[in-house]
Structure formats: structure tokens, C-alpha cells
Design a protein around this motif. Structure first.
Motif, PDB file in Angstrom:
ATOM      1  N   THR A 120       0.850  -1.185   0.000  1.00 50.08           N
ATOM      2  CA  THR A 120       0.000   0.000   0.000  1.00 50.08           C
ATOM      3  C   THR A 120       0.889   1.239   0.000  1.00 50.08           C
ATOM      4  O   THR A 120       1.992   1.215   0.534  1.00 50.08           O
ATOM      5  CB  THR A 120      -0.957   0.046   1.212  1.00 50.08           C
ATOM      6  OG1 THR A 120      -1.830   1.170   1.064  1.00 50.08           O
ATOM      7  CG2 THR A 120      -0.227   0.142   2.537  1.00 50.08           C
ATOM      8  N   TYR A 125      -3.542   3.185  -3.382  1.00 49.15           N
ATOM      9  CA  TYR A 125      -3.854   1.767  -3.584  1.00 49.15           C
ATOM     10  C   TYR A 125      -3.479   0.921  -2.373  1.00 49.15           C
ATOM     11  O   TYR A 125      -2.638   1.316  -1.550  1.00 49.15           O
ATOM     12  CB  TYR A 125      -3.096   1.227  -4.804  1.00 49.15           C
ATOM     13  CG  TYR A 125      -1.602   1.184  -4.586  1.00 49.15           C
ATOM     14  CD1 TYR A 125      -1.001   0.096  -3.944  1.00 49.15           C
ATOM     15  CD2 TYR A 125      -0.792   2.239  -4.988  1.00 49.15           C
ATOM     16  CE1 TYR A 125       0.364   0.070  -3.708  1.00 49.15           C
ATOM     17  CE2 TYR A 125       0.569   2.206  -4.770  1.00 49.15           C
ATOM     18  CZ  TYR A 125       1.137   1.124  -4.114  1.00 49.15           C
ATOM     19  OH  TYR A 125       2.485   1.103  -3.884  1.00 49.15           O
ATOM     20  N   LEU A 127      -3.144  -3.600  -1.721  1.00 49.30           N
ATOM     21  CA  LEU A 127      -3.283  -4.968  -2.209  1.00 49.30           C
ATOM     22  C   LEU A 127      -3.402  -5.878  -0.995  1.00 49.30           C
ATOM     23  O   LEU A 127      -2.504  -5.908  -0.153  1.00 49.30           O
ATOM     24  CB  LEU A 127      -2.067  -5.363  -3.052  1.00 49.30           C
ATOM     25  CG  LEU A 127      -1.938  -6.839  -3.433  1.00 49.30           C
ATOM     26  CD1 LEU A 127      -3.103  -7.286  -4.320  1.00 49.30           C
ATOM     27  CD2 LEU A 127      -0.596  -7.079  -4.132  1.00 49.30           C
ATOM     28  N   ILE A 145      -7.745  -5.551  -4.730  1.00 52.40           N
ATOM     29  CA  ILE A 145      -7.038  -4.296  -4.962  1.00 52.40           C
ATOM     30  C   ILE A 145      -8.053  -3.196  -4.709  1.00 52.40           C
ATOM     31  O   ILE A 145      -9.122  -3.155  -5.331  1.00 52.40           O
ATOM     32  CB  ILE A 145      -6.466  -4.212  -6.391  1.00 52.40           C
ATOM     33  CG1 ILE A 145      -5.371  -5.260  -6.576  1.00 52.40           C
ATOM     34  CG2 ILE A 145      -5.937  -2.801  -6.666  1.00 52.40           C
ATOM     35  CD1 ILE A 145      -4.814  -5.341  -7.985  1.00 52.40           C
ATOM     36  N   LYS A 157      -2.227  -0.431 -11.132  1.00 46.50           N
ATOM     37  CA  LYS A 157      -2.691  -1.767 -11.502  1.00 46.50           C
ATOM     38  C   LYS A 157      -1.520  -2.597 -12.008  1.00 46.50           C
ATOM     39  O   LYS A 157      -1.322  -3.746 -11.579  1.00 46.50           O
ATOM     40  CB  LYS A 157      -3.775  -1.689 -12.572  1.00 46.50           C
ATOM     41  CG  LYS A 157      -4.185  -3.054 -13.091  1.00 46.50           C
ATOM     42  CD  LYS A 157      -5.025  -2.964 -14.360  1.00 46.50           C
ATOM     43  CE  LYS A 157      -5.222  -4.340 -14.947  1.00 46.50           C
ATOM     44  NZ  LYS A 157      -5.803  -4.326 -16.254  1.00 46.50           N
ATOM     45  N   LEU A 160       0.831  -3.629  -9.147  1.00 50.69           N
ATOM     46  CA  LEU A 160       0.281  -4.651  -8.259  1.00 50.69           C
ATOM     47  C   LEU A 160       0.123  -5.994  -8.966  1.00 50.69           C
ATOM     48  O   LEU A 160       0.365  -7.044  -8.363  1.00 50.69           O
ATOM     49  CB  LEU A 160      -1.040  -4.169  -7.660  1.00 50.69           C
ATOM     50  CG  LEU A 160      -0.892  -2.902  -6.801  1.00 50.69           C
ATOM     51  CD1 LEU A 160      -2.255  -2.395  -6.352  1.00 50.69           C
ATOM     52  CD2 LEU A 160       0.038  -3.127  -5.627  1.00 50.69           C
TER      53      LEU A 160
END
Length: 183
Positions: A120, A125, A127, A145, A157, A160
Motif C-alpha cells: 500500500t 492503492y 493490495l 485491490i 494496476k 500490483l
């Protein structure tokens, strides 16, 4: 033999609504250091692995707040069939030396489940990953996510997805979540 056949049918039923794979859970690394205070607040579900307990909800938002006892109040909200759905749960870090390995449950009668923060930046974001070994032969896994906004920039995106791929986790299991038309 009958018990083995019944066990197989049970596993197949469970697997239909989750991500079920052969072999043990992959070895992953959680965020270190991890600051729960920076993590608190609203997060929006952008991608997820199939999870039967979420049903067919859209517009899913999670809100995390610190409770007086040091646990975390987890409130998930979403829309299903035009109705607002809310689930309130409890989370905590059983080992203060590894604060990103949280445990969460949504019923006093349910066991706590893994809620591991793999990565993070606190602002854009996060995960989350959860995996449970089944007798060392197979495993059930979940991943999410989340974003601080109802959208997520492609750069995050990509970052991750690359991270989960490096752990041997299949990004093809991620489903894009609906965050349009949400009030």
C-alpha cells in the motif's frame, strides 16, 4: 471411501465460489513497515478474486476505523439488487511485530480470516491477500485491490499485478469491479 467422495464434493462446492488451486499457498511478503493509522478511512474495491460472501454487489466500499480496544472496525458497504448492503466486522493484528498480517471476521460465531496487506502507499492503492492451505494439497485464496478513489490509475494496476505475478499468483483470477453509477 464414502467419506472421501463426500469430501471431494464439498471441496468442489467450495471451490466453485472461490479461487481454488492445487498445491500449497504461495509464499508472500507483507508490507513492512505498516502503519495502521495511515491505512484507516475509506477504500473502494477495484479488483477482486471471486468471493461467495460478497455476492453480486457493486459499488463496494470498505471503511476502517480504530476502536478503543486497539481492534479495527471494518464496515463494508455495497449495492445488490438495488439495495444497500452493509457488513460490519472486527479486525486486529495478532502479532504486533507483523502489523500488516491482520485477521478479520464479520460474525462473532465465525473464525478470523487472513487479511494480509502486501502493498500500500496509503494514498492511492492497497493490495490485500488471503490464502488457506487445505491439507497441503490445495488452497483457497482471495485477493483485493482497493483504491482511495472509485478508479485506479493503470500505473498502480500494473505495479500490483506484477507483484502478485512475482509470487506465483494468477492475475487472471482478478475481476474488475463496478464502481460507476454509485451514490
Amino acid at each position: 471411501m464414502l467419506l472421501q467422495v463426500l469430501g471431494l464434493f464439498f471441496l468442489l462446492a467450495v471451490a466453485k465460489a472461490q479461487v481454488f488451486s492445487l498445491g500449497k499457498c504461495p509464499t508472500v511478503k507483507t508490507q513492512d513497515p505498516f502503519d495502521i493509522n495511515k491505512y484507516l478511512g475509506d477504500w473502494y474495491e477495484i479488483y477482486k478474486f471471486e468471493a461467495s460472501f460478497e455476492g453480486k454487489q457493486t459499488c463496494i466500499r470498505a471503511n476502517y476505523q480504530l476502536k478503543e480496544d486497539g481492534h479495527i472496525r471494518v464496515q463494508n458497504t455495497g449495492i445488490e439488487d438495488g439495495k444497500n448492503i452493509t457488513a460490519v466486522g472486527d479486525g486486529y493484528a495478532p502479532d504486533k511485530n507483523v502489523p500488516a498480517k491482520l485477521q478479520v471476521r464479520f460474525s462473532d460465531k465465525a473464525p478470523y480470516g487472513k487479511y494480509w496487506v502486501l502493498d500500500t502507499d496509503y494514498d492511492h492503492y492497497t493490495l490485500i491477500y488471503s490464502c488457506t492451505d487445505l491439507a497441503g494439497l490445495s488452497h483457497i485464496e482471495f485477493a483485493w485491490i482497493l483504491s482511495r478513489a472509485r478508479t485506479l490509475d493503470d500505473q498502480y494496476k500494473t505495479k500490483l499485478f506484477d507483484l502478485v505475478t512475482s509470487y506465483g499468483i494468477k492475475t487472471s483470477n482478478f475481476q474488475k469491479e463496478v464502481q460507476e453509477g454509485c451514490s
